[in-house]
Design a protein around this motif. Structure first.
Motif, PDB file in Angstrom:
ATOM      1  N   GLY A 136      29.132  41.741  49.762  1.00 51.80           N
ATOM      2  CA  GLY A 136      30.293  41.360  48.550  1.00 51.80           C
ATOM      3  C   GLY A 136      30.792  40.183  48.768  1.00 51.80           C
ATOM      4  O   GLY A 136      31.248  39.340  48.086  1.00 51.80           O
ATOM      5  N   LEU A 137      31.485  40.033  50.024  1.00 49.42           N
ATOM      6  CA  LEU A 137      32.268  38.658  50.470  1.00 49.42           C
ATOM      7  C   LEU A 137      31.311  37.462  50.439  1.00 49.42           C
ATOM      8  O   LEU A 137      31.686  36.582  50.262  1.00 49.42           O
ATOM      9  CB  LEU A 137      32.665  38.903  51.804  1.00 49.42           C
ATOM     10  N   SER A 138      30.014  37.463  50.808  1.00 55.58           N
ATOM     11  CA  SER A 138      29.180  36.487  50.854  1.00 55.58           C
ATOM     12  C   SER A 138      28.913  35.945  49.373  1.00 55.58           C
ATOM     13  O   SER A 138      29.044  34.908  49.235  1.00 55.58           O
ATOM     14  CB  SER A 138      27.916  36.849  51.434  1.00 55.58           C
ATOM     15  N   MET A 139      28.705  36.926  48.496  1.00 57.01           N
ATOM     16  CA  MET A 139      28.615  36.532  47.137  1.00 57.01           C
ATOM     17  C   MET A 139      29.932  35.899  46.435  1.00 57.01           C
ATOM     18  O   MET A 139      29.825  35.194  45.748  1.00 57.01           O
ATOM     19  CB  MET A 139      28.012  37.735  46.306  1.00 57.01           C
ATOM     20  N   PHE A 140      30.850  36.345  46.942  1.00 59.09           N
ATOM     21  CA  PHE A 140      32.346  36.046  46.623  1.00 59.09           C
ATOM     22  C   PHE A 140      32.397  34.556  46.746  1.00 59.09           C
ATOM     23  O   PHE A 140      32.773  33.789  46.005  1.00 59.09           O
ATOM     24  CB  PHE A 140      33.419  36.815  47.229  1.00 59.09           C
ATOM     25  N   MET A 198      29.425  27.850  43.641  1.00 62.19           N
ATOM     26  CA  MET A 198      28.700  27.607  42.697  1.00 62.19           C
ATOM     27  C   MET A 198      29.588  27.136  41.289  1.00 62.19           C
ATOM     28  O   MET A 198      29.373  26.724  40.310  1.00 62.19           O
ATOM     29  CB  MET A 198      28.058  28.696  42.132  1.00 62.19           C
ATOM     30  N   GLY A 199      30.918  27.415  41.731  1.00 65.83           N
ATOM     31  CA  GLY A 199      32.027  26.979  40.391  1.00 65.83           C
ATOM     32  C   GLY A 199      32.194  27.876  39.385  1.00 65.83           C
ATOM     33  O   GLY A 199      32.692  27.588  38.271  1.00 65.83           O
ATOM     34  N   VAL A 200      31.815  29.208  39.795  1.00 64.34           N
ATOM     35  CA  VAL A 200      32.095  30.321  38.914  1.00 64.34           C
ATOM     36  C   VAL A 200      33.043  31.424  39.221  1.00 64.34           C
ATOM     37  O   VAL A 200      33.190  32.481  38.876  1.00 64.34           O
ATOM     38  CB  VAL A 200      30.791  31.055  38.330  1.00 64.34           C
ATOM     39  N   GLY A 201      33.872  30.976  40.277  1.00 64.19           N
ATOM     40  CA  GLY A 201      34.653  31.953  40.979  1.00 64.19           C
ATOM     41  C   GLY A 201      35.777  32.148  40.222  1.00 64.19           C
ATOM     42  O   GLY A 201      36.726  33.141  40.464  1.00 64.19           O
ATOM     43  N   SER A 202      36.322  31.423  39.356  1.00 64.43           N
ATOM     44  CA  SER A 202      37.416  31.530  38.241  1.00 64.43           C
ATOM     45  C   SER A 202      37.191  32.667  37.455  1.00 64.43           C
ATOM     46  O   SER A 202      37.964  33.147  36.955  1.00 64.43           O
ATOM     47  CB  SER A 202      37.455  30.284  37.604  1.00 64.43           C
ATOM     48  N   TYR A 203      35.723  32.997  37.386  1.00 62.04           N
ATOM     49  CA  TYR A 203      35.429  34.261  36.473  1.00 62.04           C
ATOM     50  C   TYR A 203      35.716  35.601  37.196  1.00 62.04           C
ATOM     51  O   TYR A 203      35.643  36.776  36.308  1.00 62.04           O
ATOM     52  CB  TYR A 203      34.145  34.057  35.892  1.00 62.04           C
ATOM     53  N   PHE A 204      35.968  35.599  38.511  1.00 65.64           N
ATOM     54  CA  PHE A 204      36.121  36.804  39.253  1.00 65.64           C
ATOM     55  C   PHE A 204      37.443  37.351  39.163  1.00 65.64           C
ATOM     56  O   PHE A 204      38.521  36.834  39.877  1.00 65.64           O
ATOM     57  CB  PHE A 204      35.929  36.435  40.410  1.00 65.64           C
ATOM     58  N   LYS A 205      37.571  38.236  38.046  1.00 62.62           N
ATOM     59  CA  LYS A 205      38.939  38.689  37.689  1.00 62.62           C
ATOM     60  C   LYS A 205      38.595  40.305  37.375  1.00 62.62           C
ATOM     61  O   LYS A 205      37.660  40.766  36.895  1.00 62.62           O
ATOM     62  CB  LYS A 205      39.440  38.104  36.387  1.00 62.62           C
ATOM     63  N   VAL A 258      29.598  42.111  42.903  1.00 68.56           N
ATOM     64  CA  VAL A 258      30.286  40.753  42.841  1.00 68.56           C
ATOM     65  C   VAL A 258      29.962  39.937  41.890  1.00 68.56           C
ATOM     66  O   VAL A 258      30.717  39.335  40.799  1.00 68.56           O
ATOM     67  CB  VAL A 258      30.452  40.214  44.033  1.00 68.56           C
ATOM     68  N   ALA A 259      28.611  39.569  41.575  1.00 72.31           N
ATOM     69  CA  ALA A 259      27.883  38.477  40.805  1.00 72.31           C
ATOM     70  C   ALA A 259      28.174  39.364  39.315  1.00 72.31           C
ATOM     71  O   ALA A 259      28.282  38.346  38.380  1.00 72.31           O
ATOM     72  CB  ALA A 259      26.500  38.233  41.155  1.00 72.31           C
ATOM     73  N   LEU A 260      28.146  40.487  39.189  1.00 72.41           N
ATOM     74  CA  LEU A 260      28.246  41.119  37.891  1.00 72.41           C
ATOM     75  C   LEU A 260      29.906  41.164  37.514  1.00 72.41           C
ATOM     76  O   LEU A 260      30.219  41.383  36.235  1.00 72.41           O
ATOM     77  CB  LEU A 260      27.866  42.527  37.843  1.00 72.41           C
ATOM     78  N   ILE A 261      30.617  40.927  38.258  1.00 73.11           N
ATOM     79  CA  ILE A 261      31.758  41.094  38.109  1.00 73.11           C
ATOM     80  C   ILE A 261      32.251  42.578  37.836  1.00 73.11           C
ATOM     81  O   ILE A 261      32.975  43.033  36.895  1.00 73.11           O
ATOM     82  CB  ILE A 261      32.603  40.186  36.915  1.00 73.11           C
ATOM     83  N   GLY A 262      31.687  43.368  38.492  1.00 76.09           N
ATOM     84  CA  GLY A 262      31.678  45.051  38.266  1.00 76.09           C
ATOM     85  C   GLY A 262      30.579  45.779  38.749  1.00 76.09           C
ATOM     86  O   GLY A 262      29.382  45.234  38.666  1.00 76.09           O
ATOM     87  N   CYS A 263      30.987  46.911  39.686  1.00 75.60           N
ATOM     88  CA  CYS A 263      30.007  47.691  40.033  1.00 75.60           C
ATOM     89  C   CYS A 263      29.383  48.400  38.810  1.00 75.60           C
ATOM     90  O   CYS A 263      29.568  48.202  37.721  1.00 75.60           O
ATOM     91  CB  CYS A 263      30.536  48.752  40.841  1.00 75.60           C
ATOM     92  N   GLU A 264      28.282  49.327  38.871  1.00 78.20           N
ATOM     93  CA  GLU A 264      27.817  50.098  38.063  1.00 78.20           C
ATOM     94  C   GLU A 264      28.693  50.881  37.173  1.00 78.20           C
ATOM     95  O   GLU A 264      28.710  50.521  35.876  1.00 78.20           O
ATOM     96  CB  GLU A 264      27.019  50.972  38.611  1.00 78.20           C
TER      97      GLU A 264
END
Length: 492
Positions: free
Chosen positions: A163-167, A173-180, A361-367
């Protein structure tokens, strides 16, 4: 008070309490069914991934007769039979109910093509990870930990790494701002107007979701999924259906999903934020500006510093643990998650843990969070859900090879109590009580540490939504303004 509860977002703590209640409802449903079938009572918290595979099998049987692309067993038939599952449908419904109560779906939230592709890949990675790990983050964090599972503990250690690695990769990648944790129009629009671009990245006044081909693709797949799922809920062709399992069991499992989905949708509660916050909190205290330069939204930095997702996670875990351990110690109801192979530690679980953390993390959400986000109408989750279906295919198409890999068992015992005190049930029960008290102590610590980190009162951490905390308590701003991020009109 009722109007506020229904129309305003909740704190992570109360969302965790809500999901803990959902777990109790589900375990009671299991007791009722076991008693009706003449079987011993077992405390089994909610699980979803195996049933989801059965629901994917249901898609191809319902729409194409089960022989997708001419394959005798279709894409999923080698590993799964047709199924439907109340908790999954309930969580989607719970998210929809929140959208109706708040009069706001999240269809307005715009995601860049890069982020949508990230969600698709994240769904694939996460879904395949559930097959290797023998369950999703719900299974291991919200179920396995209160039941003292050895396998779940090890899986979670690897999940934190993934999780932290993907974060950090997403930030690169420039998409960290979507992690909310959640998108609420009032907050995001205000953030955009105040030039807090990372917090307002999903807001675009010119965006029309009905003209978004990505959204149409995701909605089409969701319809393909939901129509057979609802049909099989009432059909004897499905193992879990009203004819085969009865109205009471199916109704209670559906209710458990609705309660859990509603609580999650009221806060953005999920497991991936909790894992990352446990690691990122100390980093933020040391150098928050680093995270700001990475484009991480201010509100995400706030919830990490305040350990807010961890509080919700631990609240749910403690409630589940008190109920399950109490039933074991007081009434002799066995703890669940003790099936041979599936719940024993193996090599596959470690790799699966890495994929679960990275994919969530990539999904911005677990299952489970993805189900409630489907109900809320998030476009990125609609696309990520397609990735869920694709992620099962390496497992189903090479089923025997995966089963052989899973059978390389490292530890035979299921729980830490069994490992430490073999053949001594009394000592195992004492250990279970101590384990549960330790989890309760961790919850108290997380609440107090979060309040100290945010310089707010404990009552505010417990009762205010993250958006309210971000706007400041008693007029004091909580965090600093982040650096600008690319807008939708930029070359990115």
């Amino acid at each position: 008070m009722l109007k506020r509860i229904l129309t305003r977002q909740w704190s992570f703590f109360w969302a965790g309490v809500g999901f803990g209640v959902a777990q109790i409802i589900y375990m009671i449903a299991g007791y009722i069914k076991a008693a009706a079938d003449g079987k011993p009572l077992v405390s089994n918290p909610i699980t979803v991934t195996t049933n989801l595979g059965g629901m994917f099998r249901g898609i191809e049987v319902f729409w194409w007769g089960g022989k997708t692309f001419g394959l005798e067993k279709g894409l999923y038939g080698s590993a799964f039979s047709v199924d439907t599952w109340g908790p999954i449908l309930g969580m989607i419904l719970g998210g929809l109910l929140v959208a109706l109560a708040e009069r706001e779906s999240r269809a307005w939230a715009r995601y860049s093509p890069k982020m949508l592709l990230t969600s698709l890949v994240g769904g694939f990675i996460f879904s395949y990870g559930t097959r290797l790990a023998g369950g999703c983050t719900l299974n291991h964090l919200l179920g396995g930990i209160p039941l003292m599972s050895i396998k779940s503990t090890v899986v979670i250690l690897f999940m934190t790494i993934g999780g932290l690695s993907m974060f950090f990769l997403m930030a690169k990648m420039g998409v960290g701002s979507y992690f909310k944790h959640q998108e609420t129009l009032s907050y995001v629009k205000s953030a955009r107007e105040k030039n807090l671009l990372a917090d307002g990245v999903t807001y675009d006044p010119n965006y029309n979701p009905w003209r978004d081909p990505w959204r149409w693709a995701g909605m089409a797949f969701l319809v393909l999924f939901l129509v057979p799922a609802i049909y099989y809920f009432f059909s004897p062709e499905s193992k879990h259906s009203v004819p085969n399992s009865g109205w009471l069991f199916m109704g209670l499992t559906l209710l458990a999903g609705v309660v859990g989905g509603f609580a999650m949708a009221k806060s953005g509660f999920g497991t991936e934020c909790a894992l990352v916050s446990a690691e990122a909190s100390a980093m933020l205290k040391k150098d928050e500006e680093r995270f700001a330069r990475m484009g991480i939204p201010a509100i995400t930095r706030t919830l990490f510093k305040g350990l807010l997702p961890l509080q919700g996670l631990l609240a749910s875990i403690v409630i589940t643990g008190v109920f399950a351990v109490g039933a074991w110690v007081l009434f002799g109801v066995n703890l669940g998650f003790q099936s041979p192979v599936k719940n024993q530690l193996n090599w596959a679980a470690m790799l699966g843990g890495l994929l679960l953390g990275a994919g969530a993390v990539a999904l911005i959400g677990c299952e489970i969070r993805s189900y409630m986000r489907l109900g809320l109408g998030y476009t990125n989750t609609l696309i990520g859900f397609i990735g869920f279906a694709l992620g099962y295919l390496p497992y189903t198409l090479f089923y025997e090879q995966h089963k052989a890999f899973e059978e390389i068992i490292l530890v035979q015992e299921y729980t830490w109590g069994q490992l430490l005190f073999p053949n001594n049930i009394a000592a195992q029960q004492i250990f279970a009580v101590i384990w549960t008290l330790a989890l309760f102590g961790a919850l108290i610590w997380a609440i107090r540490a979060g309040a100290r980190n945010l310089k707010v009162q404990t009552v505010h951490v417990l009762n205010r939504s993250t958006e309210d905390l971000q706007l400041g308590v008693e007029g004091a701003p909580v965090v600093t303004q982040p650096q600008p991020v690319p807008t939708f009109g930029s070359a990115d």
